[in-house]
Design an enzyme around this catalytic site. Structure first.
Site, short mmCIF file in Angstrom:
data_model
loop_
_atom_site.label_atom_id
_atom_site.label_comp_id
_atom_site.label_asym_id
_atom_site.label_seq_id
_atom_site.Cartn_x
_atom_site.Cartn_y
_atom_site.Cartn_z
CG HIS A 144 -1.80 1.20 1.33
ND1 HIS A 144 -3.09 1.22 0.85
CD2 HIS A 144 -1.58 2.44 1.86
CE1 HIS A 144 -3.61 2.42 1.07
NE2 HIS A 144 -2.72 3.17 1.69
CD GLU A 145 1.65 3.64 3.67
OE1 GLU A 145 1.96 4.72 3.08
OE2 GLU A 145 0.59 3.50 4.29
CG HIS A 193 0.59 6.23 -0.73
ND1 HIS A 193 -0.51 6.67 -1.42
CD2 HIS A 193 0.10 5.63 0.41
CE1 HIS A 193 -1.61 6.35 -0.75
NE2 HIS A 193 -1.27 5.71 0.35
#
Length: 377
Positions: free
Chosen positions: A25-26, A29
């Site tokens: 998920h990170e 980003h």
């Protein structure tokens, strides 16, 4: 006799679920931010005090923190919770300020934020593609080869040979669609559209209820129609077909999630069914003890959950940021800093309250409060 995966396996399985999913998920980003030229100051798995870390040649601090319930990527210029320009930001040298998150146009900021949930869906998509290629797809027709006597279907007027076309207006392509829809609706009225001898009719059926206890002692109330198709059809899936099958499965899972939330909001399901980190940890241990295939499927399911929850338009979540960016794109200027700050504070309080509530539910399901009341009494 119920089985227990044990505390060590439960903790390990939970970390093997949450850790990689937070990381990817990170990473979404991180990569999109780098693509747009944003400097990343820190990439953390977990919150709180750092356990271990290192700094790469770009100046990014990669670290593992002691509370493994999430993570974050800190961009250059993140000087406040709402990522709004501040006097400190304006004081930065122009070249340094150009590499901050706030300096980027709204569409780039939106893509950076959206990349986190998107990569969770992509991760699940790849897992489900693999399952489709390895195990094929169920394409059993939604036909009642047998109607169980005294069942909900029999009481509602279904007979052998009926083909279910739709339930409550939702199309039923295969038998699994019927089973999945009814399972979520114990004791609920359903408009079941069937085809019989070339004619189409709609039956009003109240789903039956069966209580199922798994090998770990968890008891579930499930809806039941009472029709059987004893000729399951599992067809192999080609590499060309696999993406479509994976996308269809993700759509089905998301539909089930939305249905579940709707049932809780309308009171058709108890709020006690909401679970938090402790229930996820328990389920992680149980899935791991069943086998690797079940565990990997569970990882895909949690990845979809993580992506979905993060897209909800709640301040502090990615969806909350995206909502403000959408407003900014329409207004041609950002929402006021004070309004954003109050929204994010409210969002934080709401998330903390929800976390406390689901943790209370988790402990209640484990019998903690009942044991305490007996000790006190």
């Amino acid at each position: 006799m119920t089985e227990n995966p044990g505390i060590p396996l439960t903790i390990l399985a939970f970390l093997l679920v949450i850790g990689p999913l937070v990381f990817v998920h990170e990473l979404g980003h991180y990569f999109v931010a780098r693509w747009f030229g944003v400097k990343i100051e820190a990439f953390s798995i977990g919150f709180g005090r750092e356990i271990k870390g290192w700094t790469d040649k770009r100046g990014t601090r990669w670290k593992l923190a002691w509370l493994p319930l999430g993570g974050y990527v800190r961009f250059a210029g993140d000087m406040n919770a709402v990522s709004q320009p501040s006097p400190d930001w304006l004081a930065l040298p122009p070249q340094e300020r150009a590499r901050t998150f706030q300096a980027k146009p709204v569409w780039q900021r939106a893509l950076i934020v959206f990349a986190g949930p998107a990569i969770n869906f992509l991760f699940a998509f790849l897992i489900l593609m693999g399952f489709a290629l390895a195990y094929g797809e169920s394409r059993t027709l939604p036909v009642a080869e047998q109607v169980v006597a005294g069942s909900a279907a029999a009481k509602g007027g279904m007979i052998t040979g009926d083909r279910v076309i739709a339930i409550d207006g939702r199309s039923m392509a295969v038998f699994d669609d019927v089973a999945g829809y009814v399972r979520m609706r114990p004791n609920e009225h359903m408009a079941v559209r069937i085809e019989r001898d070339g004619a189409v009719r709609t039956l009003d059926i109240v789903a039956g209820v069966r209580f199922e206890e798994d090998r770990f002692g968890n008891r579930h109330a499930l809806g039941q129609l009472g029709i059987i198709n004893a000729r399951p059809v599992i067809e192999p899936v080609s590499l060309i077909e696999a993406p479509g099958v994976a996308a269809s499965r993700i759509k089905s899972i998301l539909t089930m999630m939305v249905d579940g939330i709707g049932q809780i909001i309308t009171g058709r399901r108890s709020v006690k069914e909401l679970g938090g980190p402790l229930k996820i940890a328990q389920a992680s241990g149980e899935m791991a003890s069943i086998g690797p295939e079940t565990f990997i499927w569970f990882v895909a399911l949690i990845s979809i959950n993580l992506g979905f929850i993060n897209l909800l338009p709640v301040p502090m979540l990615d969806g909350g940021h995206l909502l403000f960016y959408a407003i900014e794109a329409v207004r041609r200027k950002p929402v006021g800093a004070v309004a954003q700050e109050w929204a994010f504070r409210s969002g934080m309080l709401a998330l903390l309250a929800l976390m406390m509530f689901v943790t209370f539910n988790d402990l209640s399901s484990f019998g903690v409060w009942e044991s305490l009341s007996r000790l006190i009494g």
